[in-house]
Design an enzyme around this catalytic site. Structure first.
Site, PDB file in Angstrom:
ATOM      1  N   ARG A 271      -3.528   8.648  -5.236  1.00  0.00           N
ATOM      2  CA  ARG A 271      -4.275   7.743  -6.106  1.00  0.00           C
ATOM      3  C   ARG A 271      -4.566   8.453  -7.430  1.00  0.00           C
ATOM      4  O   ARG A 271      -4.963   9.624  -7.444  1.00  0.00           O
ATOM      5  CB  ARG A 271      -5.597   7.346  -5.419  1.00  0.00           C
ATOM      6  CG  ARG A 271      -6.464   6.324  -6.171  1.00  0.00           C
ATOM      7  CD  ARG A 271      -6.058   4.932  -5.873  1.00  0.00           C
ATOM      8  NE  ARG A 271      -6.954   3.940  -6.473  1.00  0.00           N
ATOM      9  CZ  ARG A 271      -7.927   3.315  -5.811  1.00  0.00           C
ATOM     10  NH1 ARG A 271      -8.159   3.595  -4.528  1.00  0.00           N
ATOM     11  NH2 ARG A 271      -8.653   2.398  -6.421  1.00  0.00           N
TER      12      ARG A 271
ATOM     13  N   LYS B 187      -6.316  -8.596  -1.568  1.00  0.00           N
ATOM     14  CA  LYS B 187      -7.427  -8.702  -2.525  1.00  0.00           C
ATOM     15  C   LYS B 187      -7.740 -10.158  -2.831  1.00  0.00           C
ATOM     16  O   LYS B 187      -6.825 -10.967  -3.021  1.00  0.00           O
ATOM     17  CB  LYS B 187      -7.068  -7.977  -3.832  1.00  0.00           C
ATOM     18  CG  LYS B 187      -6.670  -6.518  -3.636  1.00  0.00           C
ATOM     19  CD  LYS B 187      -6.209  -5.886  -4.938  1.00  0.00           C
ATOM     20  CE  LYS B 187      -5.814  -4.428  -4.737  1.00  0.00           C
ATOM     21  NZ  LYS B 187      -5.360  -3.803  -6.006  1.00  0.00           N
TER      22      LYS B 187
ATOM     23  N   LYS C  93       0.860  -1.178   0.000  1.00  0.00           N
ATOM     24  CA  LYS C  93       0.000   0.000   0.000  1.00  0.00           C
ATOM     25  C   LYS C  93       0.902   1.234   0.000  1.00  0.00           C
ATOM     26  O   LYS C  93       1.546   1.553   0.993  1.00  0.00           O
ATOM     27  CB  LYS C  93      -0.925   0.025   1.221  1.00  0.00           C
ATOM     28  CG  LYS C  93      -1.930   1.171   1.182  1.00  0.00           C
ATOM     29  CD  LYS C  93      -2.815   1.193   2.403  1.00  0.00           C
ATOM     30  CE  LYS C  93      -3.951   2.196   2.192  1.00  0.00           C
ATOM     31  NZ  LYS C  93      -3.504   3.552   1.847  1.00  0.00           N
TER      32      LYS C  93
ATOM     33  N   ARG D 159      -8.554  10.706  -7.195  1.00  0.00           N
ATOM     34  CA  ARG D 159      -9.593   9.816  -6.685  1.00  0.00           C
ATOM     35  C   ARG D 159     -10.919  10.553  -6.549  1.00  0.00           C
ATOM     36  O   ARG D 159     -11.963   9.939  -6.444  1.00  0.00           O
ATOM     37  CB  ARG D 159      -9.190   9.223  -5.331  1.00  0.00           C
ATOM     38  CG  ARG D 159      -9.007  10.241  -4.231  1.00  0.00           C
ATOM     39  CD  ARG D 159      -8.685   9.553  -2.903  1.00  0.00           C
ATOM     40  NE  ARG D 159      -9.811   8.776  -2.430  1.00  0.00           N
ATOM     41  CZ  ARG D 159      -9.716   7.734  -1.610  1.00  0.00           C
ATOM     42  NH1 ARG D 159      -8.522   7.335  -1.215  1.00  0.00           N
ATOM     43  NH2 ARG D 159     -10.767   7.097  -1.177  1.00  0.00           N
TER      44      ARG D 159
ATOM     45  N   GLU E 172       2.799   2.186   3.417  1.00  0.00           N
ATOM     46  CA  GLU E 172       1.896   2.287   4.568  1.00  0.00           C
ATOM     47  C   GLU E 172       1.501   0.922   5.121  1.00  0.00           C
ATOM     48  O   GLU E 172       1.050   0.820   6.254  1.00  0.00           O
ATOM     49  CB  GLU E 172       0.613   3.027   4.169  1.00  0.00           C
ATOM     50  CG  GLU E 172       0.801   4.489   3.875  1.00  0.00           C
ATOM     51  CD  GLU E 172      -0.524   5.174   3.628  1.00  0.00           C
ATOM     52  OE1 GLU E 172      -0.846   6.109   4.372  1.00  0.00           O
ATOM     53  OE2 GLU E 172      -1.250   4.763   2.699  1.00  0.00           O
TER      54      GLU E 172
ATOM     55  N   ARG F 267     -16.548   0.536  -1.152  1.00  0.00           N
ATOM     56  CA  ARG F 267     -15.580  -0.014  -0.205  1.00  0.00           C
ATOM     57  C   ARG F 267     -15.922  -1.481  -0.043  1.00  0.00           C
ATOM     58  O   ARG F 267     -16.803  -1.859   0.721  1.00  0.00           O
ATOM     59  CB  ARG F 267     -15.652   0.731   1.128  1.00  0.00           C
ATOM     60  CG  ARG F 267     -14.428   0.516   1.997  1.00  0.00           C
ATOM     61  CD  ARG F 267     -14.452   1.416   3.213  1.00  0.00           C
ATOM     62  NE  ARG F 267     -14.263   2.810   2.885  1.00  0.00           N
ATOM     63  CZ  ARG F 267     -13.108   3.395   2.654  1.00  0.00           C
ATOM     64  NH1 ARG F 267     -11.998   2.679   2.713  1.00  0.00           N
ATOM     65  NH2 ARG F 267     -13.021   4.683   2.369  1.00  0.00           N
TER      66      ARG F 267
ATOM     67  N   LYS G 234      -7.470  -3.588   3.748  1.00  0.00           N
ATOM     68  CA  LYS G 234      -6.197  -2.872   3.920  1.00  0.00           C
ATOM     69  C   LYS G 234      -5.676  -3.064   5.336  1.00  0.00           C
ATOM     70  O   LYS G 234      -6.429  -3.095   6.310  1.00  0.00           O
ATOM     71  CB  LYS G 234      -6.336  -1.387   3.585  1.00  0.00           C
ATOM     72  CG  LYS G 234      -7.395  -0.620   4.352  1.00  0.00           C
ATOM     73  CD  LYS G 234      -7.420   0.830   3.869  1.00  0.00           C
ATOM     74  CE  LYS G 234      -8.564   1.593   4.526  1.00  0.00           C
ATOM     75  NZ  LYS G 234      -8.582   3.014   4.127  1.00  0.00           N
TER      76      LYS G 234
END
Length: 595
Positions: free
Chosen positions: A254, A406, A249, A270, A401, A419, A425
């Site tokens: 983004r 996934k 991450k 984003r 981070e 989401r 995450k």
């Protein structure tokens, strides 16, 4: 009011479509889709000048009345109604006002502010009755109708059902209104442009909307988002018996990069804002590193500050120092590397419904990597707890981070603006306290005292409830600010002050801020934990019938300029975080008892 006036005889379908699009944009408080980057670019000073000239008054008089009433729209209404007219002006129409707003937005260069002022003045001179009040509020983007975008989308879906006289809902649909609203929301997440959606609704109907209005290169879609988790073991529990992959991450910005058939490149944030001029180096890199067989694509990626000599990722704070507009290649001091992790469109075909592993194959076969310019997100496929834990530690050591995890299962499609449970995450600081940070909206403030006199001493923050279209108070934040940060945030929000709280703010009557704000900024906040609160209203009814959830010991991390208020942390997410925390505390208690 001008937006209700209709021409006679009955309007043609083409004119109806045009008027409908314009009317929706008024309700949306925009004159163009976010990615077009078309803004009015006017402040209160220009509006006050135009109003003074249109009413034959002095600017000082307008400013005095503004201070008294706290609403420039009411000042405009009172000023125009007290003015006698030599002749009745030509009536304002939807088209006239909308076209003038577009002209205002497009004025640039020398004397542009003077030209904008004259356009506003012409509208005000023609305005009658209550029209000046709403014209001014539209120009200030303070229409005050208590309308969130989700409400507008639901209304469009319902209106489409009621207006389709010759087309009934498919037989398997039990609740046409709910299904229509769901379709409109889904299509809007893929193509958030009312100019395309409204005509498609009028001509093809809501039941065909996903066919007549689909993903288009050059129009950014809502990015898919990940749900937070508190540890590797939680990931293994949630993805039990599933195949999943872990990616770094990255701590950057983004971005969605669109490469069109004609070679045009556009870069969007984003929040669907056009960032192409901010990243001319990225345009060159993707054009250079795509393979010759690639004629068009839409890339989901992270743009990260990068030291090319040391081949090292730099912190987000370094990236934030780059200029925002009209960046020249020779002036760039902060280099960026594109870390690509998904591809949504390739050579004329959309890939949203393809599984992640197929999208990855397309991604890997479409580009050449080059260190410091373009790299694929570092990833592993594993369900071994120790291996994932080690991969997390490696990501943190690499200045990332944490991880995005996934699923690779059959339903691993790309879900725009959602989401999803298919993406989780895990950030390096999740194990420290409540897990994820929260993105919250400052809706009010309290005057500072003592050393903080002259600035706001504390702020009331809120999460966003998309189901009820309201901002719900979650905490008061006043610690952890440096003097410079406090002055900066206070100065930024002073222009957002409103006389009364919005009708869609939910808070306890015992909270009495000194000033209220328009919902305008999003702040990333970290806290020690979440707790049930009799004062705050976040997720009220979800975990307690009469109480909400609040944050203990919140502190500001940064301002999220890449997010709009409606993209703030949802009340649903707050409830999920509270429940996860409660479950984690119970598990620890059981472990201690076992020991």
């Amino acid at each position: 009011m001008f937006i209700l006036r209709r021409a006679q005889p009955p309007l043609s379908p083409q004119v109806t479509s045009c008027r409908s699009k314009q009317f929706v944009k008024y309700l949306q408080k925009r004159i163009a889709a976010a990615h077009e980057g078309l803004e009015l670019g006017i402040g209160d000073a220009s509006i006050i000048k135009a109003l003074a000239e249109a009413c034959g008054a002095k600017e000082s008089q307008i400013k005095t009345r503004y201070k008294e009433l706290g609403d420039l729209g009411l000042v405009a209404k009172a000023s125009r109604s007290s003015q006698s007219l030599m002749r009745k002006p030509e009536a304002l129409t939807v088209a006239k006002v909308f076209d003038t707003f577009r002209l205002i937005a497009k004025e640039s260069g020398k004397d542009s502010q003077e030209k904008k002022k004259n356009h506003i003045k012409a509208l005000l001179v023609a305005a009658t009755d209550c029209e000046p009040q709403y014209l001014i509020r539209l120009l200030q983007t303070k229409l005050r109708i208590g309308l969130a975008e989700q409400t507008l989308l639901v209304a469009l879906g319902h209106a489409a059902v009621y207006s389709e006289k010759h087309s009934s809902a498919p037989g398997h649909i039990d609740s046409p209104l709910e299904e229509a609203a769901k379709i409109v929301k889904q299509v809007y997440s893929v193509i958030p442009v009312y100019d395309k959606m409204v005509p498609a609704l009028l001509t093809g109907g809501v039941w065909n909307l996903s066919k007549t209005c689909s993903f288009t290169p050059g129009v950014p879609i809502g990015p898919m988002l990940a749900k937070p988790t508190k540890g590797v073991s939680e990931i293994l529990d949630k993805f039990q018996d599933m195949v999943f992959t872990c990616e770094y991450k990255y701590d950057g910005e983004r971005a969605q990069i669109h490469y069109m058939e004609n070679g045009l490149v556009e870069i969007y944030s984003r929040n669907a804002e056009r960032n192409t001029e901010k990243f001319p180096d990225v345009k060159i890199a993707v054009s250079r590193l795509k393979k010759p067989s690639v004629t068009s694509f839409v890339l989901d990626c992270e743009l990260v500050a990068y030291d090319r000599e040391k081949q090292k990722i730099l912190p987000f704070q370094v990236l934030s120092t780059r200029a925002r507009k009209n960046v020249k290649l020779n002036d760039i001091k902060v280099n960026v590397c594109i870390f690509a992790f998904d591809i949504l469109y390739l050579n004329g075909k959309q890939l949203l419904q393809e599984q992640l592993n197929i999208r990855r194959e397309h991604l890997y076969s479409s580009f050449e990597e080059q260190h410091g310019y373009f790299l694929f997100a570092t990833a592993i496929t594993s369900n071994d707890l120790e291996e994932i834990q080690k991969f997390l530690e490696t990501s943190v050591d690499s200045s990332c981070e944490g991880l995005i995890v996934k699923t690779l299962d059959r339903d691993a499609t790309y879900e725009p603006s959602k989401r999803s449970n298919n993406w989780l995450k895990l950030k390096k600081d999740y194990m420290e306290s409540i897990g994820d940070s929260l993105d919250l909206v400052p809706i009010a403030a309290f005057h500072g005292r003592g050393k903080r006199a002259g600035v706001y001493g504390a702020f009331l923050l809120a999460c966003y409830d998309s189901n009820n279209d309201e901002y719900q108070s979650i905490c008061k934040i006043g610690t952890g600010f440096s003097e410079a940060m406090l002055e900066e945030r206070s100065a930024s929000l002073r222009s957002k002050v409103i006389p009364d709280p919005k009708s869609y703010y939910r808070y306890a009557e015992t909270i009495n801020p000194d000033v209220w704000f328009e919902p305008a900024e999003v702040w990333e906040v970290k806290a020690a934990d979440l707790t049930i609160s009799p004062v705050h209203r976040a997720a009220i009814g979800d975990v307690d019938p009469e109480k909400g959830i609040s944050l203990r010991f919140p502190r500001l991390l940064r301002v999220r300029e890449d997010k709009s208020p409606e993209q703030a942390t949802s009340s649903e997410m707050v409830a999920e975080m509270y429940n996860a925390q409660k479950l984690n505390q119970r598990d620890k208690q059981v472990e201690n008892e076992d020991d």
